[in-house]
Design a protein around this motif. Structure first.
Motif, short mmCIF file in Angstrom:
data_model
loop_
_atom_site.label_atom_id
_atom_site.label_comp_id
_atom_site.label_asym_id
_atom_site.label_seq_id
_atom_site.Cartn_x
_atom_site.Cartn_y
_atom_site.Cartn_z
N GLN A 163 46.74 30.61 64.50
CA GLN A 163 46.84 31.29 65.78
C GLN A 163 48.29 31.71 66.04
N ARG A 164 48.48 32.98 66.41
CA ARG A 164 49.82 33.53 66.62
C ARG A 164 49.92 34.07 68.05
N GLU A 165 51.04 33.79 68.68
CA GLU A 165 51.26 34.21 70.06
C GLU A 165 52.24 35.39 70.10
N VAL A 166 51.82 36.46 70.76
CA VAL A 166 52.67 37.64 70.90
C VAL A 166 53.90 37.26 71.73
N GLY A 167 55.07 37.68 71.26
CA GLY A 167 56.32 37.36 71.94
C GLY A 167 56.95 36.07 71.47
N ARG A 168 56.16 35.26 70.77
CA ARG A 168 56.68 33.99 70.26
C ARG A 168 56.63 33.94 68.74
N HIS A 169 55.50 34.35 68.18
CA HIS A 169 55.35 34.35 66.72
C HIS A 169 55.41 35.76 66.13
N CYS A 170 55.29 36.76 66.96
CA CYS A 170 55.39 38.16 66.51
C CYS A 170 55.79 39.01 67.72
N GLY A 171 56.36 40.18 67.44
CA GLY A 171 56.91 41.00 68.50
C GLY A 171 55.88 41.67 69.39
#
Length: 332
Positions: free
Chosen positions: A175-183
């Motif tokens: 699970q990836r969070e926008v703004g934290r793990h990707c732009g």
């Protein structure tokens, strides 16, 4: 002001949201309606100070400067919350969305027929539409949880923020969070295509580049699940087409006709006896539906859904009728 105590009251009351705003009395959303709490009006300083322990220094600074923030919080003994911080006429404000502590089963959300359609798909695009607060996140979480338990897949989620936490079962879940793990969604989706995924879940299709990449991923052998803020299955398809320039729309309709597998649009309605239940419109993309999408004859999709019960389709009117016949809702 003890915000944690207010959240505990919200959890105990079974609220879906807690609203805190300077110049206003704290309010809970219960069964879709706002209710004032038996508390005094909040002052700007009290709200800022009450929120401070929950925020990092840079978050407090951004909020004070007028930036809007969207994040997730994990609080011991209370659970997980989605938090939106913003400024309004009288000062700071915060909205908490309570995230259920467990992932509902297919039976609990009455998603058995929808999952059977999803389970038959190894690639393509599946859309879950509905207005804000209609349970789209819960629906996607339940569908992903079942895929996670039933099949050995690599599942990547792109969310803003990460709400429901999935533990890897038969599948591997990242699970990836926008703004934290990707732009951003588009950047995260480009990266995901290089990470050997089988399933990609996109928290929201909100811009042209993300939609373009999602269609490409669906066309190249990946199963893509995504939400859109729309009120019907037809509107969900229209939304994806309308963000493109006029000269691109014929090609986009062709891409959608080839890659789209299923569209679900849902709303929450009051359950008889208290609480709420989802009414879901379902569009299964058959050869007839593909032809209509390709030719831009969207108005005829409603007729196809009305006649497509044998393929698992239903209109929102049919969904409401079914809930009434089962005694789950009263006449509106």
């Amino acid at each position: 002001m003890d915000v944690t105590d207010l959240l505990a009251q919200a959890v105990d009351a079974g609220a879906s949201d807690l609203h805190l705003a300077a110049g206003q009395i704290p309010m809970l959303r219960m069964d879709g309606e706002l209710q004032r709490m038996a508390l005094p009006t909040l002052g700007p300083a009290a709200l800022t100070e009450g929120m401070a322990p929950m925020l990092e220094e840079d978050q407090r600074r951004q909020w004070a400067q007028g930036d809007e923030l969207d994040l997730a919080l994990e609080l011991p003994a209370l659970g997980r919350f989605r938090l939106n911080l913003f400024r309004q006429l009288h000062g700071p404000a915060a909205t908490f969305r309570l995230i259920p502590g467990h992932i509902a089963t297919l039976d609990e959300l009455d998603l058995g027929d929808v999952f059977q359609a999803v389970a038959q798909c190894s690639d393509g695009l599946i859309l879950v539409g509905g207005p804000t607060g209609s349970g789209k996140t819960s629906t996607l979480a339940t569908l992903l949880d079942r895929l996670n338990r039933d099949r050995a897949l690599h599942i990547i989620t792109l969310e803003d923020p990460v709400e429901v936490i999935h533990s890897s079962q038969r599948s591997l879940v990242n699970q990836r969070e926008v703004g934290r793990h990707c732009g951003g969604f588009a950047q995260g989706l480009r990266s995901a295509l290089r990470q050997d995924p089988d399933v990609i879940m996109i928290g929201e299709l909100r811009d042209l580049e993300t939609i373009r990449l999602a269609l490409r991923a669906a066309e190249t052998g990946h199963l893509v699940l995504a939400t859109v803020h729309t009120r019907s299955a037809v509107n969900s398809i229209d939304r994806l087409v309308e963000v493109f320039a006029a000269e691109e729309k014929p090609l986009v309709r062709t891409m959608l006709a080839e890659s789209l597998r299923l569209v679900v649009a849902q709303v929450l309605v009051r359950r008889a006896g208290g609480g709420r239940v989802a009414a879901r419109e379902v569009l299964v993309v058959t050869s007839a539906v593909r032809n209509l999408i390709r030719e831009g004859r969207m108005a005829q999709l409603c007729s196809v859904m009305q006649a497509g019960g044998g393929d698992g389709m239903r209109t929102m009117e049919g969904a409401m009728r079914g809930l009434r016949e089962r005694g789950l809702i009263r006449d509106l």
